[in-house]
Write a protein that holds these residues in place. Structure first.
Motif, mmCIF file in Angstrom:
data_model
loop_
_atom_site.group_PDB
_atom_site.id
_atom_site.type_symbol
_atom_site.label_atom_id
_atom_site.label_comp_id
_atom_site.label_asym_id
_atom_site.label_seq_id
_atom_site.Cartn_x
_atom_site.Cartn_y
_atom_site.Cartn_z
ATOM 1 N N ARG A 176 33.893 40.013 41.038
ATOM 2 C CA ARG A 176 32.772 39.816 41.955
ATOM 3 C C ARG A 176 32.243 38.401 41.774
ATOM 4 N N ALA A 177 31.525 37.949 42.791
ATOM 5 C CA ALA A 177 30.915 36.626 42.725
ATOM 6 C C ALA A 177 29.671 36.683 41.857
ATOM 7 N N GLU A 178 29.509 35.661 41.024
ATOM 8 C CA GLU A 178 28.305 35.529 40.209
ATOM 9 C C GLU A 178 28.036 34.044 39.995
ATOM 10 N N ALA A 179 26.868 33.608 40.402
ATOM 11 C CA ALA A 179 26.453 32.215 40.222
ATOM 12 C C ALA A 179 27.476 31.227 40.787
ATOM 13 N N GLY A 180 28.038 31.549 41.948
ATOM 14 C CA GLY A 180 29.001 30.656 42.587
ATOM 15 C C GLY A 180 30.378 30.658 41.954
ATOM 16 N N LYS A 181 30.618 31.578 41.044
ATOM 17 C CA LYS A 181 31.911 31.685 40.369
ATOM 18 C C LYS A 181 32.443 33.104 40.539
ATOM 19 N N GLN A 182 33.613 33.364 40.002
ATOM 20 C CA GLN A 182 34.201 34.704 40.012
ATOM 21 C C GLN A 182 34.049 35.316 38.623
ATOM 22 N N LEU A 183 33.574 36.557 38.580
ATOM 23 C CA LEU A 183 33.444 37.273 37.322
ATOM 24 C C LEU A 183 34.512 38.358 37.275
ATOM 25 N N PHE A 184 35.393 38.272 36.284
ATOM 26 C CA PHE A 184 36.464 39.243 36.082
ATOM 27 C C PHE A 184 36.089 40.095 34.871
ATOM 28 N N GLU A 185 36.058 41.415 35.040
ATOM 29 C CA GLU A 185 35.710 42.306 33.935
ATOM 30 C C GLU A 185 36.700 43.470 33.889
ATOM 31 N N GLY A 186 37.055 43.863 32.673
ATOM 32 C CA GLY A 186 37.956 44.987 32.523
ATOM 33 C C GLY A 186 38.114 45.388 31.073
ATOM 34 N N ALA A 187 38.922 46.420 30.880
ATOM 35 C CA ALA A 187 39.208 46.925 29.541
ATOM 36 C C ALA A 187 40.669 47.346 29.486
ATOM 37 N N LEU A 188 41.280 47.057 28.357
ATOM 38 C CA LEU A 188 42.686 47.397 28.140
ATOM 39 C C LEU A 188 42.816 48.144 26.817
ATOM 40 N N PRO A 189 43.084 49.460 26.861
ATOM 41 C CA PRO A 189 43.317 50.177 25.608
ATOM 42 C C PRO A 189 44.741 49.909 25.111
ATOM 43 N N ILE A 190 44.856 49.667 23.822
ATOM 44 C CA ILE A 190 46.174 49.471 23.207
ATOM 45 C C ILE A 190 46.249 50.322 21.941
ATOM 46 N N ARG A 191 47.447 50.436 21.404
ATOM 47 C CA ARG A 191 47.691 51.073 20.106
ATOM 48 C C ARG A 191 48.020 49.950 19.134
ATOM 49 N N ARG A 192 47.186 49.758 18.130
ATOM 50 C CA ARG A 192 47.361 48.634 17.209
ATOM 51 C C ARG A 192 48.679 48.708 16.454
ATOM 52 N N LEU A 193 49.122 49.913 16.116
ATOM 53 C CA LEU A 193 50.362 50.048 15.343
ATOM 54 C C LEU A 193 51.595 49.631 16.143
ATOM 55 N N ALA A 194 51.528 49.683 17.467
ATOM 56 C CA ALA A 194 52.638 49.215 18.302
ATOM 57 C C ALA A 194 52.855 47.714 18.132
ATOM 58 N N GLU A 204 43.878 53.518 18.234
ATOM 59 C CA GLU A 204 43.437 53.004 19.530
ATOM 60 C C GLU A 204 42.389 51.907 19.377
ATOM 61 N N VAL A 205 42.638 50.830 20.100
ATOM 62 C CA VAL A 205 41.723 49.687 20.171
ATOM 63 C C VAL A 205 41.518 49.395 21.650
ATOM 64 N N VAL A 206 40.276 49.167 22.039
ATOM 65 C CA VAL A 206 40.005 48.806 23.430
ATOM 66 C C VAL A 206 39.607 47.334 23.468
ATOM 67 N N ILE A 207 40.396 46.563 24.194
ATOM 68 C CA ILE A 207 40.110 45.144 24.392
ATOM 69 C C ILE A 207 39.294 45.045 25.683
ATOM 70 N N ARG A 208 38.081 44.530 25.568
ATOM 71 C CA ARG A 208 37.216 44.347 26.736
ATOM 72 C C ARG A 208 37.063 42.852 27.000
ATOM 73 N N PHE A 209 37.060 42.509 28.272
ATOM 74 C CA PHE A 209 36.897 41.106 28.601
ATOM 75 C C PHE A 209 35.940 40.940 29.769
ATOM 76 N N ARG A 210 35.266 39.824 29.716
ATOM 77 C CA ARG A 210 34.344 39.383 30.755
ATOM 78 C C ARG A 210 34.590 37.883 30.879
ATOM 79 N N VAL A 211 35.242 37.487 31.962
ATOM 80 C CA VAL A 211 35.607 36.086 32.134
ATOM 81 C C VAL A 211 34.955 35.562 33.416
ATOM 82 N N LEU A 212 34.122 34.562 33.259
ATOM 83 C CA LEU A 212 33.468 33.905 34.384
ATOM 84 C C LEU A 212 34.189 32.584 34.632
ATOM 85 N N ALA A 213 34.692 32.412 35.858
ATOM 86 C CA ALA A 213 35.485 31.216 36.150
ATOM 87 C C ALA A 213 35.223 30.753 37.583
ATOM 88 N N GLY A 214 35.310 29.451 37.777
ATOM 89 C CA GLY A 214 35.111 28.898 39.119
ATOM 90 C C GLY A 214 35.675 27.495 39.214
#
Length: 184
Positions: A138-156, A173-183
């Motif tokens: 979504r747009a935020e402050a004139g930039k694009q905000l990308f948000e999500g979560a990726l579950p992984i298995r650490r032992l893999a 189980e480990v959940v990698i969460r990210f919030r990336v603001l880019a423009g």
């Protein structure tokens, strides 16, 4: 700039701008990547303090969208300097040999308004796997905000070797969460 020469000129300009658009610049001060896991069944959230993200994204040209993320594995901050040193060691990230975890997208597809499905290759500690995950944009402050979560298995990815393979101590189980603001 106002274009008054008609829709054809406007369309040509839009195509030209999209074709020559530079990758988005990540605002690292307003972006974050975290890892959440359970240690002895207690949730723990850690933050990667150093990463870079290269994102080529134009919502009108998703077929050309690409993402490349490098995470400095030694930058994982668990809130304790001794624990931070421990996870950089060989049994965990082995940051001396594998200083970066990397994600490279292979496809970014629409999944509804403000939603995308991303597929790509995740490489941690020399082990690679194809992964898919949803994200919102979504747009935020004139930039694009990308948000999500990726579950992984650490032992893999051989994260937590030796005695740390015991998932009763640290969950797989480990959940990698990210919030990336880019423009631009």
């Amino acid at each position: 700039m106002i274009i008054t020469r008609g829709p054809l000129l406007a369309s040509l300009l839009a195509v030209t701008l999209a074709a020559s658009a530079a990758p988005l610049k990540t605002d690292t001060a307003k972006s974050s990547i975290t890892a959440t896991f359970k240690q002895m069944n207690v949730p723990v959230e850690a933050t990667f303090r150093s990463f870079s993200a290269q994102i080529d994204y134009d919502p009108a040209r998703l077929d050309a969208a690409r993402a490349h993320v490098d995470i400095n594995t030694a930058s994982l901050d668990l809130g304790d300097p001794d624990m931070n040193k421990e996870v950089a060691k060989k049994d965990w990230f082995d940051s001396a040999r594998f200083p970066k975890a990397t994600f490279v997208s292979s496809a970014i597809k629409p999944a509804g308004p403000g939603k995308l499905n991303v597929t790509g290759k995740l490489t941690i500690k020399g082990k690679s796997a194809n992964v898919s995950f949803p994200l919102t944009v979504r747009a935020e402050a004139g930039k694009q905000l990308f948000e999500g979560a990726l579950p992984i298995r650490r032992l893999a990815y051989n994260i937590g070797d030796g005695e740390w393979k015991d998932t009763s101590m640290v969950a797989d189980e480990v959940v990698i969460r990210f919030r990336v603001l880019a423009g631009q």
